[in-house]
Each structure stands twice: as structure tokens, then as C-alpha cells.
Scaffold this active site. Structure first.
Site, PDB file in Angstrom:
ATOM      1  N   LYS A  76       0.856  -1.182   0.000  1.00  0.00           N
ATOM      2  CA  LYS A  76       0.000   0.000   0.000  1.00  0.00           C
ATOM      3  C   LYS A  76       0.894   1.234   0.000  1.00  0.00           C
ATOM      4  O   LYS A  76       1.938   1.266   0.657  1.00  0.00           O
ATOM      5  CB  LYS A  76      -0.913  -0.011   1.224  1.00  0.00           C
ATOM      6  CG  LYS A  76      -1.924   1.124   1.251  1.00  0.00           C
ATOM      7  CD  LYS A  76      -2.898   0.983   2.410  1.00  0.00           C
ATOM      8  CE  LYS A  76      -3.882   2.140   2.467  1.00  0.00           C
ATOM      9  NZ  LYS A  76      -4.893   1.987   3.535  1.00  0.00           N
ATOM     10  N   SER A 151      -9.539   3.183   2.431  1.00  0.00           N
ATOM     11  CA  SER A 151      -8.428   3.811   1.750  1.00  0.00           C
ATOM     12  C   SER A 151      -7.530   2.824   1.004  1.00  0.00           C
ATOM     13  O   SER A 151      -6.649   3.230   0.253  1.00  0.00           O
ATOM     14  CB  SER A 151      -7.576   4.583   2.768  1.00  0.00           C
ATOM     15  OG  SER A 151      -6.980   3.677   3.711  1.00  0.00           O
ATOM     16  N   SER A 175     -10.921   0.710   6.177  1.00  0.00           N
ATOM     17  CA  SER A 175     -10.155   0.897   4.956  1.00  0.00           C
ATOM     18  C   SER A 175      -9.710  -0.375   4.253  1.00  0.00           C
ATOM     19  O   SER A 175      -9.220  -0.319   3.127  1.00  0.00           O
ATOM     20  CB  SER A 175      -8.924   1.765   5.232  1.00  0.00           C
ATOM     21  OG  SER A 175      -9.311   3.085   5.486  1.00  0.00           O
TER      22      SER A 175
END
Length: 477
Positions: A76, A151, A175
Site C-alpha cells: 500500500k 483507503s 479501509s
């Protein structure tokens, strides 16, 4: 043979372990696929040189027992890796290069995984959708007019497009679960503290933990074990196990077996945000819960109801903890104009929080956690919608107004953040599709430390609802 990108992570592990595939072959296939087919803007950075270097090292290794030996994944974007971009998806940090590698990336390296690059995230990870002025918008694969969620939206979009078999995300308010459900995938948020490399311990509010996003429950269990730092177990005489799912006590073993009969409660009594928002649960979300109930009952599980404890004050407490985390952003006041409206609103609000405000929020959260754990204790899992609404159109979020943007996110995902505040584990499962083919998921919340139960229930549902097949079929379209 099945195309490499259609293979699950555990399938790849077996083929790599048996030398029927090479890690270089797998990495080259996936890198080519990223270059040609990433229509959803899942990746913000591809590092082919590092990927092939790690793949060659995996192929040359004598010891092939690593849980992720040669299997590709992607970091990520908010996770630092030495020598790679570390802008946090923010113009305020544009051009910054990481000097050191974060523990969550290092633990996956130690497991033998091969990182291909970095997946998209919103600015500083503050949004439940994935868009930034620096890197653009990540969309739902196959539906370019819809958000992929966030996210960890880049991670989910990468998995849904077959660019990686699974990907780590991070979850501070939903997220992992939000983009997993949006993209028709499995997403696991572990118990606070379960992931030593990034488990919420030592953070303001203890909200954020790393976890896996995958096409299948089995692959989610494999990546969760790697994030925890488990090694491929050995039998008493020291013989290396041929496959990691035989390691009793691992999450992967629980996911593969999918055994047991459990007590599951449907959450009633509204959402924690009802005090400040007019939450509406879409029929599609209700349908997803109803289908899950029917499948659970058909599989022999007991299904009942449990009421959410009084959540008066929840919105103020969670928002204060969210702002408290933002207060740690290393940015001078005169540089804040570089932030986008949502991040600027959150960071600016942290100025007026003060030690007393943060302490009161934490005390309220601790009391709420105690009451939620007591209410949920008789049940093995608690069922809610993963999102209250269908995947959101690109224009849904008022990005020029930070407060309104935050409110719109609450309307979409009112059931996820209280799981972070209480530190409980939860899994998103893609049990349903709308008439238009949009994924709709449910969330199962477990007892502290009982991710294995969630994976076991998820695997049983997966046998009855073959969602991985849907993703693979779409990749072939």
C-alpha cells in the site's frame, strides 16, 4: 494450465514450491499485466527491477518454506519502502523518497513475498474512497464511473483485476473492509495488536491495523499469517511441511478447513453514527444480509439478534481520535495549504483538540468497547452490512468541503469504524450482487483474537457462494 493471474496465492505457492513455476516467470507475467491492463488506476508505482531481483532470489533459494515464497503482492502506498516514493499521496510531500522500510513491508519480505510496486491510497489515508490530486482516482474494475472504496482501494482494485493474487491493506475505520466489499473481495481487519508490524498498538486511538485483501478466504488466511509473522511450521522431527495449511493453529488452516457450527447475531438498534447522520440502509445492503442469514441457517448455524449498545457520543469520540492521529502528521502550519480539503479539515481540527479532549475521547471509547464486548460476548460473530449503500459514483463525495466529505463517507459506511474503536476483528465477504452486477458485501465481527472463527464461517459461505469464480470470470472478459 490455468493462467498465472487466475491462480490463487496458495495455488501459486504450491507450484512455486514444486518448481513447476518460477518466481521470475510469475513476476514477469504480473508486471506485463499491470502495464497493459490497469484500467482502474490501482498502481501508483511499479518497481520491476526490485520485483525481478526478489524473484530471482526466491528461485535460487534452497529453503522454500517461506509462507509467501515467490508469491507476488504490492505494498500500500502509505507503507514506506527504502528507495521508493513516500509522498503519502499528498502534494505536501511530493517527491519524498523513503529512507527506511516499514516493518509491515519487511515482514512480507521475510516471508519470501515478491513486491511488484505500490497501490493507490487517498491523501494520508484519511478517506474511505481512493482519490488524490497527486495520483488521481482509483475506480471499481469494470465500472469506471464508480469509486473502488478506500483507503486501501488500490490494493482491492489490483486484486480484482488479477494484477496480484492478494495485497496487504491497512484499516483505521474500514479501509480494508470497504474496498474489499466494493470490489467483490474478502477483506480481514485483525484484532488490535494481532499484527506486530502494524496492529494499532502505540498509535493514537489504536485504530489502524494491517490486514489482507484477497479473492478467497483461504488466500486471506495465508496473507494474514504472513503479516503476523508466522513461519511455515515443522513437524516434531524437523521435517519441513509440504504445505503451510498443515500448520495447526494457523489462520490459513482454519480457512482451508472451514469447520464448525457457530452462533451468529444480526446487529440491530441502528448504527453508531445515527446521532449525527440520517443513515439509510439501501435495499441492496439489506438483501446481502438476508442472503447471508439464509446461507448460515442452511449450513446449520444458529442465527439471532443483538442490539448495539447506546452509542450517544460516538461520533464526537471517534472524530476526536481520528483528529488526534492527524496531529502527528509532520507538517508545519504554513505548509497546510498544500493539503486537500478533507485532510486539511482533519489536521486543522486537531489544533483545538488538546490533551483533555483527546483523553475524554479515549475514556469514552474504552467504556464503549467494554459495553460492546459484553453485548457481543454470547455470540461467535455479529453480522452487519459492509456498506450501507452500493458502490458510490465518482461525484458522490463533495471533495471541496472537508466536513461534508467526511459526512458523505459516514453515510456510505456507518458500520465499520466502531470495529476499529473497539479493537475487534472483522471480515468483509462479497456475498451478493445487485441486478446491475455490482458487488455488495457483509461484515462479520468476531471476538478478540478469534480471526480463525471469522475465516471458518467465511469459508463455509464461500463454498455456498462462489465469489472467487465471479472475479476470475470478469478477469477473462
Amino acid at each position: 494450465m490455468t493462467a498465472i493471474h487466475a491462480l490463487g496465492a496458495l495455488e501459486l505457492w504450491r507450484l512455486l514450491h514444486a518448481r513447476q513455476l518460477s518466481a521470475v516467470e510469475v513476476a514477469e507475467h504480473q508486471l506485463d499485466r499491470i502495464g497493459r491492463l490497469d484500467e482502474a488506476n490501482a498502481f501508483v508505482h511499479v518497481d520491476a527491477e526490485l520485483a525481478l531481483e526478489r524473484a530471482r532470489a526466491a528461485d535460487a533459494a534452497v529453503d522454500r518454506t517461506g509462507l509467501l515464497h515467490g508469491v507476488p503482492f504490492a505494498d500500500k502506498h502509505l507503507v514506506a519502502r527504502a528507495g521508493q516514493p513516500a509522498d503519502g499521496a499528498s502534494r505536501a510531500f511530493a517527491g519524498r523518497i523513503a529512507e527506511a522500510t516499514d516493518p509491515v513491508a519487511a515482514v512480507l519480505d521475510a516471508a519470501g513475498g515478491v513486491t511488484l510496486g505500490r497501490t493507490a491510497a487517498p491523501e494520508l489515508g484519511f478517506a474511505g474512497y481512493t482519490r488524490s490530486a497527486l495520483h488521481g482516482t482509483t475506480t471499481l474494475p469494470g465500472f469506471p464511473h464508480l469509486h473502488a472504496g478506500g483507503s486501501s482501494g488500490g490494493a482491492a482494485a489490483a486484486v480484482a483485476q488479477g494484477l496480484v493474487p492478494f495485497a496487504p491493506g491497512s484499516d483505521g475505520g474500514g479501509s480494508i473492509r470497504i474496498p474489499a466489499a466494493t470490489c467483490g473481495l474478502v477483506g480481514l481487519k485483525p484484532t488490535r495488536g494481532r499484527i506486530p508490524a502494524q496492529g494499532g498498538v502505540g498509535q493514537v486511538g489504536g485504530l489502524v491495523t494491517a490486514g489482507p485483501i484477497a479473492r478467497s478466504v483461504i488466500d486471506a488466511g495465508l496473507l494474514a499469517d504472513a503479516l503476523i509473522g508466522r513461519v511455515n511450521g515443522r513437524v516434531p522431527h524437523g521435517t519441513v511441511l509440504r504445505s503451510p495449511e498443515h500448520d495447526d493453529g494457523s489462520l490459513l488452516a482454519a480457512a482451508v478447513r472451514g469447520e464448525g457450527r457457530f452462533r451468529v447475531a444480526v446487529l440491530t438498534g441502528g448504527t453508531p453514527w445515527d446521532e449525527v447522520a440520517d443513515i439509510r440502509i439501501a435495499p441492496e445492503a439489506t438483501d446481502a444480509v438476508a442472503r447471508t442469514i439464509a446461507e448460515l441457517e442452511a449450513a446449520g448455524h444458529e442465527v439471532g439478534e443483538v442490539a448495539l449498545p447506546d452509542a450517544t457520543g460516538y461520533a464526537a469520540a471517534f472524530t476526536a481520535l481520528w483528529q488526534g492521529g492527524a496531529a502527528t502528521v509532520p507538517l508545519e502550519r504554513e505548509e497546510r495549504h498544500l493539503l486537500e480539503p478533507l485532510a486539511r479539515w482533519i489536521v486543522d481540527a486537531s489544533d483545538g483538540l488538546g490533551a483533555g479532549g483527546l483523553a475524554r475521547a479515549q475514556l469514552w471509547a474504552t467504556d464503549f468497547e467494554r459495553r460492546v464486548l459484553a453485548a457481543f460476548a454470547p455470540w461467535d460473530a455479529v453480522l452487519t452490512p459492509a456498506t450501507a449503500l452500493t458502490p458510490r459514483p465518482l461525484e458522490w463525495y463533495p471533495i471541496e468541503d472537508g466536513a461534508a466529505d467526511f459526512h458523505a463517507q459516514v453515510l456510505h459506511t456507518p458500520h465499520t469504524s466502531f470495529v476499529n474503536l473497539t479493537g475487534l476483528p472483522a471480515i468483509a465477504l462479497p456475498v451478493h450482487r445487485t441486478a446491475d452486477g455490482l458487488p455488495m458485501g457483509v461484515q462479520l465481527i468476531g471476538r478478540p483474537g478469534e480471526e480463525a472463527t471469522l475465516l471458518s464461517i467465511g469459508r463455509q459461505l464461500e463454498r455456498r457462494i462462489p465469489w472467487e469464480r465471479r472475479v476470475v470470470d470478469r478477469m477473462r472478459a
